[in-house]
Structure formats: structure tokens, C-alpha cells
Scaffold this active site. Structure first.
Site, PDB file in Angstrom:
ATOM      1  N   SER A  49       9.783  12.166  -3.963  1.00  8.28           N
ATOM      2  CA  SER A  49       9.296  10.730  -3.721  1.00  8.28           C
ATOM      3  C   SER A  49      10.076   9.703  -3.237  1.00  8.28           C
ATOM      4  O   SER A  49       9.748   8.498  -2.743  1.00  8.28           O
ATOM      5  CB  SER A  49       8.825  10.270  -5.159  1.00  8.28           C
ATOM      6  OG  SER A  49      10.294  10.189  -5.889  1.00  8.28           O
ATOM      7  N   ARG A  53      17.642  17.634  -0.147  1.00  8.63           N
ATOM      8  CA  ARG A  53      16.067  17.318  -0.655  1.00  8.63           C
ATOM      9  C   ARG A  53      15.596  18.566  -1.430  1.00  8.63           C
ATOM     10  O   ARG A  53      15.688  19.679  -0.735  1.00  8.63           O
ATOM     11  CB  ARG A  53      15.085  17.030   0.475  1.00  8.63           C
ATOM     12  CG  ARG A  53      13.746  16.602   0.083  1.00  8.63           C
ATOM     13  CD  ARG A  53      13.800  15.283  -0.515  1.00  8.63           C
ATOM     14  NE  ARG A  53      13.746  14.113   0.394  1.00  8.63           N
ATOM     15  CZ  ARG A  53      14.143  12.870   0.390  1.00  8.63           C
ATOM     16  NH1 ARG A  53      14.279  12.401  -0.724  1.00  8.63           N
ATOM     17  NH2 ARG A  53      14.245  11.920   1.535  1.00  8.63           N
ATOM     18  N   GLU A  71      21.546   9.358   4.968  1.00  7.80           N
ATOM     19  CA  GLU A  71      21.534   9.193   3.526  1.00  7.80           C
ATOM     20  C   GLU A  71      22.938   9.134   3.135  1.00  7.80           C
ATOM     21  O   GLU A  71      23.487   8.617   2.276  1.00  7.80           O
ATOM     22  CB  GLU A  71      20.614  10.189   2.625  1.00  7.80           C
ATOM     23  CG  GLU A  71      20.603  10.141   1.153  1.00  7.80           C
ATOM     24  CD  GLU A  71      19.493   9.017   1.201  1.00  7.80           C
ATOM     25  OE1 GLU A  71      19.368   8.467  -0.037  1.00  7.80           O
ATOM     26  OE2 GLU A  71      18.742   8.311   2.086  1.00  7.80           O
ATOM     27  N   ASN A  89      14.389   7.728  -9.212  1.00 11.48           N
ATOM     28  CA  ASN A  89      14.589   7.145  -8.128  1.00 11.48           C
ATOM     29  C   ASN A  89      13.585   6.012  -7.763  1.00 11.48           C
ATOM     30  O   ASN A  89      14.007   5.237  -6.636  1.00 11.48           O
ATOM     31  CB  ASN A  89      14.611   8.298  -6.904  1.00 11.48           C
ATOM     32  CG  ASN A  89      13.326   9.216  -6.946  1.00 11.48           C
ATOM     33  OD1 ASN A  89      13.204   9.882  -7.973  1.00 11.48           O
ATOM     34  ND2 ASN A  89      12.592   9.078  -5.831  1.00 11.48           N
ATOM     35  N   THR A  90      12.366   6.130  -8.025  1.00  8.66           N
ATOM     36  CA  THR A  90      11.515   5.243  -7.644  1.00  8.66           C
ATOM     37  C   THR A  90      11.524   4.166  -8.824  1.00  8.66           C
ATOM     38  O   THR A  90      10.857   2.914  -8.441  1.00  8.66           O
ATOM     39  CB  THR A  90      10.224   5.441  -7.368  1.00  8.66           C
ATOM     40  OG1 THR A  90       9.491   6.111  -8.486  1.00  8.66           O
ATOM     41  CG2 THR A  90      10.131   6.788  -6.416  1.00  8.66           C
ATOM     42  N   CYS A 144      18.642   4.357  -3.322  1.00  7.64           N
ATOM     43  CA  CYS A 144      18.375   5.034  -4.509  1.00  7.64           C
ATOM     44  C   CYS A 144      19.232   6.049  -5.150  1.00  7.64           C
ATOM     45  O   CYS A 144      19.340   6.217  -6.476  1.00  7.64           O
ATOM     46  CB  CYS A 144      17.000   5.728  -4.713  1.00  7.64           C
ATOM     47  SG  CYS A 144      16.779   6.894  -3.185  1.00  7.64           S
ATOM     48  N   SER A 171      -4.753  -2.605   7.124  1.00  5.33           N
ATOM     49  CA  SER A 171      -5.553  -2.629   5.837  1.00  5.33           C
ATOM     50  C   SER A 171      -5.880  -4.294   5.221  1.00  5.33           C
ATOM     51  O   SER A 171      -6.656  -4.442   4.283  1.00  5.33           O
ATOM     52  CB  SER A 171      -4.073  -2.379   4.827  1.00  5.33           C
ATOM     53  OG  SER A 171      -3.661  -1.088   4.939  1.00  5.33           O
ATOM     54  N   THR A 207       0.838  -1.195  -0.243  1.00  5.24           N
ATOM     55  CA  THR A 207      -0.148   0.058  -0.113  1.00  5.24           C
ATOM     56  C   THR A 207       0.853   1.243  -0.037  1.00  5.24           C
ATOM     57  O   THR A 207       0.339   2.197  -0.441  1.00  5.24           O
ATOM     58  CB  THR A 207      -0.770  -0.033   1.200  1.00  5.24           C
ATOM     59  OG1 THR A 207      -0.082  -0.094   2.354  1.00  5.24           O
ATOM     60  CG2 THR A 207      -1.973  -1.062   1.258  1.00  5.24           C
ATOM     61  N   HIS A 226      16.582  11.750  -8.954  1.00  2.00           N
ATOM     62  CA  HIS A 226      17.760  12.196  -8.250  1.00  2.00           C
ATOM     63  C   HIS A 226      18.864  12.841  -9.115  1.00  2.00           C
ATOM     64  O   HIS A 226      19.228  11.785  -9.825  1.00  2.00           O
ATOM     65  CB  HIS A 226      18.537  11.054  -7.303  1.00  2.00           C
ATOM     66  CG  HIS A 226      17.315  10.936  -5.986  1.00  2.00           C
ATOM     67  ND1 HIS A 226      16.221  11.304  -5.797  1.00  2.00           N
ATOM     68  CD2 HIS A 226      17.365   9.788  -5.190  1.00  2.00           C
ATOM     69  CE1 HIS A 226      15.769  10.867  -4.761  1.00  2.00           C
ATOM     70  NE2 HIS A 226      16.465   9.818  -4.353  1.00  2.00           N
ATOM     71  N   LYS A 255      24.795   6.067   3.591  1.00  3.43           N
ATOM     72  CA  LYS A 255      24.505   5.233   2.615  1.00  3.43           C
ATOM     73  C   LYS A 255      25.261   5.520   1.223  1.00  3.43           C
ATOM     74  O   LYS A 255      25.919   4.587   0.341  1.00  3.43           O
ATOM     75  CB  LYS A 255      23.205   5.094   2.292  1.00  3.43           C
ATOM     76  CG  LYS A 255      22.280   4.736   3.600  1.00  3.43           C
ATOM     77  CD  LYS A 255      20.961   4.795   3.254  1.00  3.43           C
ATOM     78  CE  LYS A 255      19.889   4.524   4.506  1.00  3.43           C
ATOM     79  NZ  LYS A 255      18.356   4.907   4.061  1.00  3.43           N
TER      80      LYS A 255
END
Length: 361
Positions: free
Chosen positions: A187, A244, A210, A336-337, A158, A41, A13, A251, A213
């Protein structure tokens, strides 16, 4: 493939779960048959569970609207419905590690978008064009888990997709020092402008966790499998800042790099444009025909122009030039997604399927 494999989405979801469902619509190898999420859910149809929280720019796939969401904690029950699962759960790292291992122990392969297992020594963290050989560590992991076909594999953060592929394509020249500033879309935080209006016209110079990573994960990608674990590379030394910015998807990275053996500009562009990996050789369904493109225009890559390159699975480079302090500087862009999250995981699953790690139960 004669019959499609049955796929479950853990955390279906949320935003990355939604991206999985969008990407898997009409997939030639996979069919989403099961969606699992939190207890609140469970028992609702997917359309009811998501309600007005569908965040993709394309409509919700018709095939998933009436799937009844299962409770993610009913592990045996969910696992019995599927051949393998994608994981996009929103929990603490400890909870994610525990639940992903639990699914793997039911002999259900787990391909995860989450960061929880990225530093587990026998869990492969893979960009299929960069380090597919790390999947060999799965056999060691199976021994630890006591499984025959169950395992966990993950994809990396990402943001590093916007510069790590460019560095990997230039390995012959020995990139040794890298400074990268990433300008990251909202996102990446699972947000849209509708639910994060304070990001409109705003920049936030901090994204928790971030930078660590971004500095360390490329070294694991560039590392080697040694004695049943993955040893990270020592070079290049990478330092980053992660910011951001008011962009929905995409990105961008501004990168400075020093090499052991300085290449020419023409050599760099040639290596980028001609870089191919195992996904391209195998012609996997989600593999971009061209993984890295180089754009000559001074004002490219741009999010609005280039983020959808190769359906969001390719990465774009531009503004390559010599620098006063470093050998070269350039700008990279990735979706990125898609490449950075769900699409990268789907490509991992396709390679795992092609190599026999994922099959019908």
C-alpha cells in the site's frame, strides 16, 4: 470547536486521498466539503470518479459519494470552498511544489503527504510527537510566499515512522550509528494485491528513492530551526535497505543501534513506554493515548496482530536485545497509510489548528 472547519482533499481519488476520506469521516473538528483531482475526474461525483478503484477495507463514506469532484488546477475556485486542504496529489515533484505553493498563496494552509517540499528550508516536516517546534518556521515561509495565513507543512516518509520515534525517545543516550532494514507494505506504493498480483509470494529488494529518504529525513526531524531555516542533525549516522514485501499494510523495520552512552534494556523499554509528546498533552482527536508500545513476546510485533495499535496511530517495538557488533537491536512496526501517511497529516493539522495556524477563513 463550535463549527467544523471546511476541508478539501487534493488528489482525493488516489489511495492516500481515500485514506484521508476514511479517517476524516465523523471527525470532530473537520468536515470534507471539497475533493479535487485531475481533469479526467472533474465534474463526476466522487463515487463515479473512483468507480471500482476504492482500495480501503472499510466502505466509502456516504457523505462523500455525491460530492462533485473539482479540477485541481482551478486553484482559486477550489480554495474559495475550504478553510484548508490536505494534499495527496500524484504529480512530479516540481508540479507538486508549484501547486502546493499556489494553494498556499490563496491564503489556504496546505498539509501535505507528499515528499516534494520535505527539503524546502522553510517548510516544516513534522511528526507532532517529535518536532512540533519546527512549525515556528511557518512565519518565515509566509514572508517568502507573501501570505498572512497560507503556508505548506508536510509529514515525513512513511517508513521512518517504524524506527525514528524509537530513536527519538532515546535521545538522552545519544544514538550515534543506526542500521535499519525496512520491509515495506505494497500500500506504500498505492497498490493492493488485486492490482499488483505479481507481489503475491514475492519480495522486491528495491524501492526507488526510499533509502535516501530513510537515511536523511530522521536527521531533519531531529534538527533545529536556525536563522529562518531547519538545520538537520549530524547524528545518528543512518544506513538503510528498503525492501518491498507481500504485506498490504504495515512497514516493519529491523534496527541495529550504537549509543554514545549505552542504556540498559530496562531504561530503553521505560523510555519507549512512557514517551509522550504535545499531541498527548493536548489530547488531540487523532493522537494515540500511547505512542510507543513494547511487546515482550519473542514473535512480536506482527503485522496481523499489531499494525492497528491505537487505531493505526501508535507504533510497536519488540525483540530488543544486545548485539555482538552493536549495542542493541530491535524490531519496529508502524501502519504506513495511517500513522505513516494520511493519519500523520491529520494529526499535524490538528496540532496546527490547536496552535492557531489553521482556522476558519
Amino acid at each position: 470547536m463550535d463549527k467544523k472547519l471546511k476541508v478539501g482533499i487534493l488528489g482525493g481519488t488516489g489511495m492516500v486521498g481515500q485514506r484521508f476520506l476514511s479517517l476524516l469521516e465523523n471527525h470532530p473538528w473537520y468536515e470534507v466539503t471539497t475533493i479535487a483531482a485531475s481533469a479526467r475526474s472533474a465534474g463526476k461525483t466522487y463515487e463515479e470518479a473512483v468507480g471500482g478503484r476504492w482500495k480501503m477495507q472499510t466502505p466509502m463514506p456516504e457523505a462523500v459519494k455525491n460530492i462533485v469532484v473539482m479540477n485541481i488546477n482551478e486553484i482559486e475556485k477550489v480554495a474559495a470552498q475550504v478553510d484548508f486542504v490536505f494534499s495527496a496529489v500524484d504529480m512530479s515533484k516540481e508540479e507538486i511544489r508549484a501547486i502546493e505553493d499556489a494553494y498556499a498563496k490563496t491564503e489556504t494552509p496546505v498539509v501535505s503527504n507528499n515528499s516534494a517540499h520535505r527539503w524546502t528550508e522553510d517548510v516544516p516536516m513534522v511528526v507532532p510527537e517529535i518536532n512540533p517546534e519546527h512549525f515556528a518556521i511557518i512565519e518565515t515561509q509566509k514572508k517568502r510566499l507573501g501570505t498572512k495565513r497560507g503556508f505548506v507543512a508536510v509529514k515525513p516518509n512513511c517508513s521512518i515512522q517504524s524506527y525514528a520515534p524509537a530513536l527519538f525517545a532515546l535521545r538522552e543516550f545519544g544514538p550515534k550509528e543506526v542500521v535499519a532494514t525496512t520491509y515495506q507494505a505494497i500500500s506504500g506504493a498505492g497498490k493492493t494485491f488485486k492490482d499488483w498480483p505479481e507481489m503475491v509470494g514475492n519480495v522486491i529488494p528495491y524501492i526507488g528513492g526510499e533509502e535516501e529518504k530513510s537515511e536523511q529525513e530522521p536527521l531533519r526531524l531531529f534538527g533545529k530551526v536556525v536563522d529562518g531555516k531547519i538545520e538537520k542533525a549530524e547524528l545518528p549516522v543512518i544506513t538503510t535497505q528498503c525492501i518491498r514485501v507481500p504485506v498490504l499494510n504495515g512497514h516493519t523495520a529491523a534496527v541495529f543501534v550504537n549509543f554514545e552512552k549505552k542504556p540498559t534494556k530496562e531504561q530503553i523499554i521505560d523510555r519507549w513506554r512512557n514517551f509522550k509528546g504535545l499531541p498527548q498533552e493536548l489530547n488531540l482527536p487523532s493522537a494515540p493515548k500511547q505512542f510507543i508500545q513494547y511487546l515482550e513476546e519473542d514473535n512480536r510485533p506482527q503485522v496481523l496482530e499489531d499494525v492497528e495499535f491505537e487505531n493505526g496511530m501508535g507504533v510497536s517495538m519488540g525483540r530488543l536485545r544486545e548485539d555482538k557488533l552493536y549495542d542493541y537491536k530491535f524490531v519496529g512496526l508502524s501502519h504506513n497509510t495511517i500513522r505513516g501517511a494520511a493519519g500523520g497529516a491529520v494529526l499535524c493539522a490538528e496540532l496546527l489548528t490547536a496552535q492557531g495556524y489553521i482556522s476558519a477563513k
